[in-house]
Design an enzyme around this catalytic site. Structure first.
Site, PDB file in Angstrom:
ATOM      1  N   GLY A 152     -19.344  -1.945  34.932  1.00  0.00           N
ATOM      2  CA  GLY A 152     -20.700  -1.426  34.729  1.00  0.00           C
ATOM      3  C   GLY A 152     -21.624  -2.606  34.454  1.00  0.00           C
ATOM      4  O   GLY A 152     -21.323  -3.750  34.812  1.00  0.00           O
ATOM      5  N   ARG A 234     -14.480  -0.124  23.259  1.00  0.00           N
ATOM      6  CA  ARG A 234     -14.188   0.848  22.202  1.00  0.00           C
ATOM      7  C   ARG A 234     -12.725   0.714  21.801  1.00  0.00           C
ATOM      8  O   ARG A 234     -11.846   0.556  22.663  1.00  0.00           O
ATOM      9  CB  ARG A 234     -14.458   2.276  22.684  1.00  0.00           C
ATOM     10  CG  ARG A 234     -15.937   2.665  22.704  1.00  0.00           C
ATOM     11  CD  ARG A 234     -16.538   2.748  21.300  1.00  0.00           C
ATOM     12  NE  ARG A 234     -17.933   3.134  21.304  1.00  0.00           N
ATOM     13  CZ  ARG A 234     -18.979   2.299  21.297  1.00  0.00           C
ATOM     14  NH1 ARG A 234     -18.779   0.990  21.295  1.00  0.00           N
ATOM     15  NH2 ARG A 234     -20.219   2.765  21.266  1.00  0.00           N
ATOM     16  N   GLU A 263     -12.472   2.489  13.213  1.00  0.00           N
ATOM     17  CA  GLU A 263     -13.377   1.623  12.440  1.00  0.00           C
ATOM     18  C   GLU A 263     -13.852   2.333  11.184  1.00  0.00           C
ATOM     19  O   GLU A 263     -14.108   3.539  11.240  1.00  0.00           O
ATOM     20  CB  GLU A 263     -14.574   1.225  13.317  1.00  0.00           C
ATOM     21  CG  GLU A 263     -14.141   0.342  14.461  1.00  0.00           C
ATOM     22  CD  GLU A 263     -15.277  -0.053  15.400  1.00  0.00           C
ATOM     23  OE1 GLU A 263     -16.449   0.084  15.020  1.00  0.00           O
ATOM     24  OE2 GLU A 263     -14.969  -0.491  16.510  1.00  0.00           O
ATOM     25  N   HIS A 281     -17.404  -5.474  15.050  1.00  0.00           N
ATOM     26  CA  HIS A 281     -18.257  -4.737  15.989  1.00  0.00           C
ATOM     27  C   HIS A 281     -19.676  -5.331  16.063  1.00  0.00           C
ATOM     28  O   HIS A 281     -20.654  -4.700  15.648  1.00  0.00           O
ATOM     29  CB  HIS A 281     -18.304  -3.243  15.636  1.00  0.00           C
ATOM     30  CG  HIS A 281     -18.609  -2.380  16.825  1.00  0.00           C
ATOM     31  ND1 HIS A 281     -18.100  -1.120  17.000  1.00  0.00           N
ATOM     32  CD2 HIS A 281     -19.383  -2.612  17.926  1.00  0.00           C
ATOM     33  CE1 HIS A 281     -18.545  -0.606  18.152  1.00  0.00           C
ATOM     34  NE2 HIS A 281     -19.330  -1.500  18.722  1.00  0.00           N
TER      35      HIS A 281
HETATM   36  C1  DGY Z   1     -22.768   0.191  21.701  1.00  0.00           C
HETATM   37  O1  DGY Z   1     -24.000   0.236  21.692  1.00  0.00           O
HETATM   38  O2  DGY Z   1     -22.076   1.101  22.167  1.00  0.00           O
HETATM   39  C2  DGY Z   1     -22.133  -1.041  21.156  1.00  0.00           C
HETATM   40  O3  DGY Z   1     -20.794  -0.839  20.903  1.00  0.00           O
HETATM   41  C3  DGY Z   1     -22.888  -1.493  19.932  1.00  0.00           C
HETATM   42  O4  DGY Z   1     -22.544  -2.795  19.571  1.00  0.00           O
END
Ligand code: DGY
Length: 324
Positions: A152, A234, A263, A281
């Site tokens: 992406g 993720r 998390e 993160h």
């Molecule tokens: C998101 O925006 O999904 C990212 O993981 C944030 O850092």
């Protein structure tokens, strides 16, 4: 004035902008998000963070809710089916965080490959006793193969950076990406080909239950023994315990992680390993990016509460509107 719930503090400028038009309720000052939603059941907009589960019950607790503006590009924290059923719009923050997140993925690729954190720790511990031919030898990026899983916006931005480092890029994506292949010359390969051939694997897929633990013990076992694994997407895309196993047995060279399965919990064994770089993160964590993300949520709330279609609806909502 229409009521808007903001899950946690963020950009002062965005907060000020919201206060101009709405009655703003800060969930952190109201006993947390679920309690705040119960207390302010008349709220019409919710600005949620990726760390807030916005489940069916929470959506149900806000009968006048019109929009959930998620302060992230990923929105796996939101029960999209529940929102769609209730016709609650859901928006996210694509594009504005692409470059920052790609920078961080590249930072992890470099840090894990060149043992940057181990080197830093060694110097701080007073263990640097002079240049040595065999000290903390790492892996060279130039000439190596980068496998991007999920081509992406962010995957492409990482691929372009990697090319400047002399890496050959291959990618896996569910659908064909003829433009990416034609314009950039990056080759689409099967998942298996990528896993077996890449020196560095970098994960850029959105999370959905269908790709839970995509990186399982079996998949890690198919990777090159001296490969580097990087996840800035993720946590639940990987089996953290399986990753700890292969790293502990040196069946991978190293890993770089910015995200975790649950998390803020991080697997204890991972935390003790030297050959993994662990970040909290930080993918989109630059001042400019976070400000842009916050302003996007403000815009989404303003558009939705004015009865207009917000610009950055999630794909599921765009799909639904297309069908109409
Ligand atoms: C998101 O925006 O999904 C990212 O993981 C944030 O850092």
């Amino acid at each position: 004035m229409k009521k808007v719930i903001l899950a946690h503090p963020y950009s002062a400028e965005a907060v000020e902008r919201l206060r101009r038009d709405f009655e703003l309720v800060l969930a952190d000052q109201e006993g947390g998000l679920p309690a705040c939603c119960r207390r302010h059941a008349d709220a019409e907009a919710l600005i949620s963070f990726l760390s807030d589960p916005v489940g069916r019950d929470l959506v149900a607790s806000l009968p006048r809710l019109k929009v959930i503006a998620n302060f992230a590009v990923g929105y796996n924290n939101v029960d999209v089916a529940a929102a769609l059923e209730r016709r609650v719009l859901v928006t996210h923050t694509p594009d504005v965080l692409t470059q920052a997140t790609a920078d961080l993925a590249m930072a992890l690729i470099l840090a894990a490959s060149r043992r940057v954190v181990e080197g830093d720790a060694l110097v701080r511990a007073g263990d640097f006793h002079g240049w040595q031919a065999g000290l903390l030898l790492g892996k060279e990026l130039n000439g190596s193969v980068l496998g991007i899983v999920g081509m992406g916006r962010i995957g492409l931005a990482v691929a372009q950076r990697a090319r400047a480092f002399g890496m050959k890029v291959v990618f896996y994506s569910r659908g064909p990406k003829p433009q990416v292949e034609r314009k950039f010359g990056f080759a689409r390969v099967t998942f298996l080909e990528l896993i077996r051939s890449a020196d560095v694997v970098s994960l850029h897929l959105p999370y959905s239950p269908g790709v839970h633990h995509l990186f399982s013990h079996d998949v890690f076992a198919l990777m090159k023994r001296d490969a580097v694994f990087v996840n800035t997407a993720r946590g639940p895309l990987m089996d953290e315990a399986a990753l700890a196993d292969v790293l502990a047995r040196n069946e991978l060279f190293a890993a770089g992680l910015d995200v975790y399965e649950e998390e803020p919990k991080v697997n204890d064994r991972l935390r003790k390993l030297q050959n993994v770089v662990l970040l909290p993160h930080l993918g989109s964590a630059t001042g400019a990016t976070r400000r842009r993300m916050a302003m996007m949520t403000v815009e989404a709330v303003r558009q939705a509460l004015a009865g207009r279609k917000p610009k950055h609806l999630i794909p599921e909502w765009k799909e639904r509107l297309k069908k109409k």
